[in-house]
Design an enzyme around this catalytic site. Structure first.
Site, PDB file in Angstrom:
ATOM      1  N   LYS A   9      -5.069   5.458  -5.255  1.00 18.69           N
ATOM      2  CA  LYS A   9      -4.129   6.099  -6.201  1.00 18.69           C
ATOM      3  C   LYS A   9      -2.707   5.588  -5.969  1.00 18.69           C
ATOM      4  O   LYS A   9      -2.017   5.176  -6.891  1.00 18.69           O
ATOM      5  CB  LYS A   9      -4.132   7.630  -6.032  1.00 18.69           C
ATOM      6  CG  LYS A   9      -5.452   8.307  -6.233  1.00 18.69           C
ATOM      7  CD  LYS A   9      -5.329   9.820  -6.097  1.00 18.69           C
ATOM      8  CE  LYS A   9      -4.888  10.282  -4.722  1.00 18.69           C
ATOM      9  NZ  LYS A   9      -5.830   9.988  -3.635  1.00 18.69           N
ATOM     10  N   ARG A  41      -4.175  18.867  -7.913  1.00 17.56           N
ATOM     11  CA  ARG A  41      -5.316  18.757  -7.007  1.00 17.56           C
ATOM     12  C   ARG A  41      -6.210  19.980  -7.044  1.00 17.56           C
ATOM     13  O   ARG A  41      -7.223  20.015  -6.355  1.00 17.56           O
ATOM     14  CB  ARG A  41      -4.780  18.630  -5.583  1.00 17.56           C
ATOM     15  CG  ARG A  41      -4.721  17.230  -5.063  1.00 17.56           C
ATOM     16  CD  ARG A  41      -4.021  17.314  -3.726  1.00 17.56           C
ATOM     17  NE  ARG A  41      -4.552  16.412  -2.783  1.00 17.56           N
ATOM     18  CZ  ARG A  41      -3.967  15.250  -2.495  1.00 17.56           C
ATOM     19  NH1 ARG A  41      -2.896  14.863  -3.123  1.00 17.56           N
ATOM     20  NH2 ARG A  41      -4.489  14.495  -1.568  1.00 17.56           N
ATOM     21  N   ARG A  90      -5.831   1.756   7.261  1.00 11.54           N
ATOM     22  CA  ARG A  90      -4.535   1.828   6.562  1.00 11.54           C
ATOM     23  C   ARG A  90      -3.391   1.916   7.564  1.00 11.54           C
ATOM     24  O   ARG A  90      -3.487   2.582   8.588  1.00 11.54           O
ATOM     25  CB  ARG A  90      -4.485   3.047   5.649  1.00 11.54           C
ATOM     26  CG  ARG A  90      -3.084   3.241   5.047  1.00 11.54           C
ATOM     27  CD  ARG A  90      -3.042   4.213   3.926  1.00 11.54           C
ATOM     28  NE  ARG A  90      -3.509   5.529   4.266  1.00 11.54           N
ATOM     29  CZ  ARG A  90      -3.662   6.501   3.373  1.00 11.54           C
ATOM     30  NH1 ARG A  90      -3.382   6.284   2.108  1.00 11.54           N
ATOM     31  NH2 ARG A  90      -4.103   7.677   3.741  1.00 11.54           N
ATOM     32  N   ARG A 136      -1.093   6.738   9.570  1.00 12.20           N
ATOM     33  CA  ARG A 136      -0.731   8.088   9.145  1.00 12.20           C
ATOM     34  C   ARG A 136      -1.398   9.085  10.078  1.00 12.20           C
ATOM     35  O   ARG A 136      -2.541   8.877  10.477  1.00 12.20           O
ATOM     36  CB  ARG A 136      -1.208   8.303   7.701  1.00 12.20           C
ATOM     37  CG  ARG A 136      -0.041   8.465   6.744  1.00 12.20           C
ATOM     38  CD  ARG A 136      -0.459   8.416   5.324  1.00 12.20           C
ATOM     39  NE  ARG A 136      -1.280   9.547   4.924  1.00 12.20           N
ATOM     40  CZ  ARG A 136      -1.656   9.784   3.680  1.00 12.20           C
ATOM     41  NH1 ARG A 136      -1.278   8.954   2.716  1.00 12.20           N
ATOM     42  NH2 ARG A 136      -2.407  10.817   3.368  1.00 12.20           N
ATOM     43  N   ARG A 159     -10.434  16.018   4.742  1.00 14.55           N
ATOM     44  CA  ARG A 159      -9.736  15.747   3.473  1.00 14.55           C
ATOM     45  C   ARG A 159     -10.743  15.391   2.378  1.00 14.55           C
ATOM     46  O   ARG A 159     -10.594  15.812   1.225  1.00 14.55           O
ATOM     47  CB  ARG A 159      -8.729  14.599   3.664  1.00 14.55           C
ATOM     48  CG  ARG A 159      -7.482  15.051   4.405  1.00 14.55           C
ATOM     49  CD  ARG A 159      -6.682  13.878   4.954  1.00 14.55           C
ATOM     50  NE  ARG A 159      -6.295  12.921   3.951  1.00 14.55           N
ATOM     51  CZ  ARG A 159      -6.007  11.647   4.224  1.00 14.55           C
ATOM     52  NH1 ARG A 159      -6.063  11.209   5.466  1.00 14.55           N
ATOM     53  NH2 ARG A 159      -5.651  10.841   3.260  1.00 14.55           N
TER      54      ARG A 159
HETATM   55  P1  AP5 Z   1      -3.976   4.149  -0.954  1.00  9.23           P
HETATM   56  O1  AP5 Z   1      -3.483   3.537  -2.230  1.00  9.23           O
HETATM   57  O2  AP5 Z   1      -2.958   4.541   0.064  1.00  9.23           O
HETATM   58  O3  AP5 Z   1      -4.978   5.357  -1.289  1.00  9.23           O
HETATM   59  P2  AP5 Z   1      -4.710   6.808  -1.885  1.00  9.23           P
HETATM   60  O4  AP5 Z   1      -5.754   7.108  -2.885  1.00  9.23           O
HETATM   61  O5  AP5 Z   1      -3.279   6.935  -2.335  1.00  9.23           O
HETATM   62  O6  AP5 Z   1      -5.023   7.659  -0.592  1.00  9.23           O
HETATM   63  P3  AP5 Z   1      -4.234   8.843   0.152  1.00  9.23           P
HETATM   64  O7  AP5 Z   1      -4.880   8.992   1.480  1.00  9.23           O
HETATM   65  O8  AP5 Z   1      -2.739   8.598   0.166  1.00  9.23           O
HETATM   66  O9  AP5 Z   1      -4.559  10.027  -0.751  1.00  9.23           O
HETATM   67  P4  AP5 Z   1      -4.552  11.504  -0.352  1.00  9.23           P
HETATM   68  O10 AP5 Z   1      -4.780  12.100  -1.662  1.00  9.23           O
HETATM   69  O11 AP5 Z   1      -5.461  11.930   0.726  1.00  9.23           O
HETATM   70  O12 AP5 Z   1      -3.138  11.690   0.373  1.00  9.23           O
HETATM   71  P5  AP5 Z   1      -1.740  12.240  -0.145  1.00  9.23           P
HETATM   72  O13 AP5 Z   1      -0.702  11.445   0.504  1.00  9.23           O
HETATM   73  O14 AP5 Z   1      -1.729  12.390  -1.621  1.00  9.23           O
HETATM   74  O15 AP5 Z   1      -5.011   3.122  -0.285  1.00  9.23           O
HETATM   75  C1  AP5 Z   1      -5.622   3.406   0.964  1.00  9.23           C
HETATM   76  C2  AP5 Z   1      -5.809   2.097   1.766  1.00  9.23           C
HETATM   77  O16 AP5 Z   1      -6.723   1.261   1.067  1.00  9.23           O
HETATM   78  C3  AP5 Z   1      -4.524   1.264   1.918  1.00  9.23           C
HETATM   79  O17 AP5 Z   1      -4.522   0.627   3.174  1.00  9.23           O
HETATM   80  C4  AP5 Z   1      -4.611   0.199   0.789  1.00  9.23           C
HETATM   81  O18 AP5 Z   1      -3.972  -1.008   1.145  1.00  9.23           O
HETATM   82  C5  AP5 Z   1      -6.127   0.023   0.688  1.00  9.23           C
HETATM   83  N1  AP5 Z   1      -6.591  -0.241  -0.684  1.00  9.23           N
HETATM   84  C6  AP5 Z   1      -6.182   0.389  -1.824  1.00  9.23           C
HETATM   85  N2  AP5 Z   1      -6.853  -0.084  -2.896  1.00  9.23           N
HETATM   86  C7  AP5 Z   1      -7.735  -1.026  -2.410  1.00  9.23           C
HETATM   87  C8  AP5 Z   1      -8.713  -1.867  -3.027  1.00  9.23           C
HETATM   88  N3  AP5 Z   1      -8.937  -1.830  -4.351  1.00  9.23           N
HETATM   89  N4  AP5 Z   1      -9.421  -2.708  -2.233  1.00  9.23           N
HETATM   90  C9  AP5 Z   1      -9.211  -2.754  -0.863  1.00  9.23           C
HETATM   91  N5  AP5 Z   1      -8.280  -1.972  -0.232  1.00  9.23           N
HETATM   92  C10 AP5 Z   1      -7.561  -1.110  -0.993  1.00  9.23           C
HETATM   93  O19 AP5 Z   1      -1.753  13.722   0.460  1.00  9.23           O
HETATM   94  C11 AP5 Z   1      -1.645  13.960   1.853  1.00  9.23           C
HETATM   95  C12 AP5 Z   1      -1.683  15.469   2.124  1.00  9.23           C
HETATM   96  O20 AP5 Z   1      -0.560  16.109   1.465  1.00  9.23           O
HETATM   97  C13 AP5 Z   1      -2.910  16.211   1.583  1.00  9.23           C
HETATM   98  O21 AP5 Z   1      -4.013  16.149   2.477  1.00  9.23           O
HETATM   99  C14 AP5 Z   1      -2.354  17.637   1.425  1.00  9.23           C
HETATM  100  O22 AP5 Z   1      -2.276  18.302   2.670  1.00  9.23           O
HETATM  101  C15 AP5 Z   1      -0.931  17.394   0.940  1.00  9.23           C
HETATM  102  N6  AP5 Z   1      -0.825  17.358  -0.528  1.00  9.23           N
HETATM  103  C16 AP5 Z   1      -0.428  16.290  -1.285  1.00  9.23           C
HETATM  104  N7  AP5 Z   1      -0.452  16.615  -2.591  1.00  9.23           N
HETATM  105  C17 AP5 Z   1      -0.867  17.904  -2.667  1.00  9.23           C
HETATM  106  C18 AP5 Z   1      -1.103  18.792  -3.756  1.00  9.23           C
HETATM  107  N8  AP5 Z   1      -0.921  18.419  -5.031  1.00  9.23           N
HETATM  108  N9  AP5 Z   1      -1.538  20.046  -3.460  1.00  9.23           N
HETATM  109  C19 AP5 Z   1      -1.720  20.446  -2.177  1.00  9.23           C
HETATM  110  N10 AP5 Z   1      -1.516  19.654  -1.110  1.00  9.23           N
HETATM  111  C20 AP5 Z   1      -1.086  18.386  -1.346  1.00  9.23           C
END
Ligand code: AP5
Length: 219
Positions: free
Chosen positions: A13, A88, A127, A160, A171
């Site tokens: 994402k 979410r 990552r 992270r 998660r």
């Molecule tokens: P990346 O693009 O970083 O993946 P992502 O989908 O953004 O994954 P996240 O782990 O950031 O999502 P998340 O939803 O768990 O975390 P968030 O920060 O939102 O890619 C991942 C890796 O793969 C990278 O190394 C990249 O280079 C590689 N990659 C990407 N695409 C690729 C491809 N096509 N091929 C090969 N490699 C690839 O949330 C963190 C925490 O915040 C949550 O757990 C929660 O506690 C809180 N939070 C955030 N938003 C909310 C909300 N709306 N409500 C409640 N709590 C929330």
């Protein structure tokens, strides 16, 4: 352009939202990035969110809805935005709908990225991120410079804190229970665009552009 990126942790994402936002000149709003910055600054929001994030759980809806409501009011969102990581939960989706309706704004699409469980784990365990600006790297597919300093800002590259195996499993299970139902919700609204997130980063980007072009054509 007004989009939501939906998908499990590691589906890409953030990677795809960053590429598209740069290309389209609209802000990428990542609730995860906003929360991590708040934790880093030890602000009241950060202190409130840290325990939930460390445990791999969701920060309460009322906190997240307040945060997004405020962010979408900022001037840079007038011409569009890409939401990464919000909504979410069903209440978050319903509140977002109410906020947008209130402002007479419509979403263009909700882009859902699906990727196999094993691939997700593999991506997240490899990552790396910049502790200063949040730039994402990957030790296998997109390694940072040898000195482990960010190419964008010179900040220190690290893992992270929620990317360890145990928190990751939590998660992913929280995603299945609380976020996966949003797919059906947006499909029901006719707004869902499904993309195979298991392809390479440029292939996923091209697939998203093609799907958005098709959608525009249909409207
Ligand atoms: P990346 O693009 O970083 O993946 P992502 O989908 O953004 O994954 P996240 O782990 O950031 O999502 P998340 O939803 O768990 O975390 P968030 O920060 O939102 O890619 C991942 C890796 O793969 C990278 O190394 C990249 O280079 C590689 N990659 C990407 N695409 C690729 C491809 N096509 N091929 C090969 N490699 C690839 O949330 C963190 C925490 O915040 C949550 O757990 C929660 O506690 C809180 N939070 C955030 N938003 C909310 C909300 N709306 N409500 C409640 N709590 C929330």
């Amino acid at each position: 352009m007004r989009l939501i990126f939906l998908g499990p942790p590691g589906s890409g994402k953030g990677t795809q939202a960053t590429l598209l936002a740069e290309q389209e000149g609209v802000p990428k709003i990542s609730t995860g990035d906003i929360l991590r910055e708040a934790v880093r600054r030890r602000s009241p929001l950060g202190l409130q969110a840290k325990a939930y994030m460390d445990a791999g759980e969701l920060v309460p809806d009322r906190v997240m809805i307040g945060l997004i409501g405020q962010r979408l009011r900022e001037g840079d969102c007038a011409a569009g935005f890409i939401l990464d990581g919000f909504p979410r939960t069903l209440p978050q989706a319903q509140e977002l709908e109410a906020i947008l309706e209130d402002r007479g704004i419509e979403l263009d699409a909700v882009v859902n990225l699906d990727v196999d469980h094993e691939v997700l784990l593999d991506r997240l365990l490899t990552r790396l991120v910049c502790g200063e600006c949040g730039q994402v790297y990957n030790s296998q597919t997109d390694p940072p410079p040898e000195d482990q300093r960010c190419m964008k800002c010179g900040g220190r590259i690290e893992s992270r804190t929620d990317d360890d195996q145990e928190t990751l499993e939590k998660r992913l299970s929280v995603f299945e229970k609380q976020t996966r139902p949003l797919k059906a919700y947006y499909a029901g609204h006719g707004q869902l665009v499904e993309i195979d997130g298991g392809q390479s980063i440029p292939e996923v980007h091209q697939a998203i552009l093609a799907a958005l072009r098709r959608l525009k054509h249909l409207q």
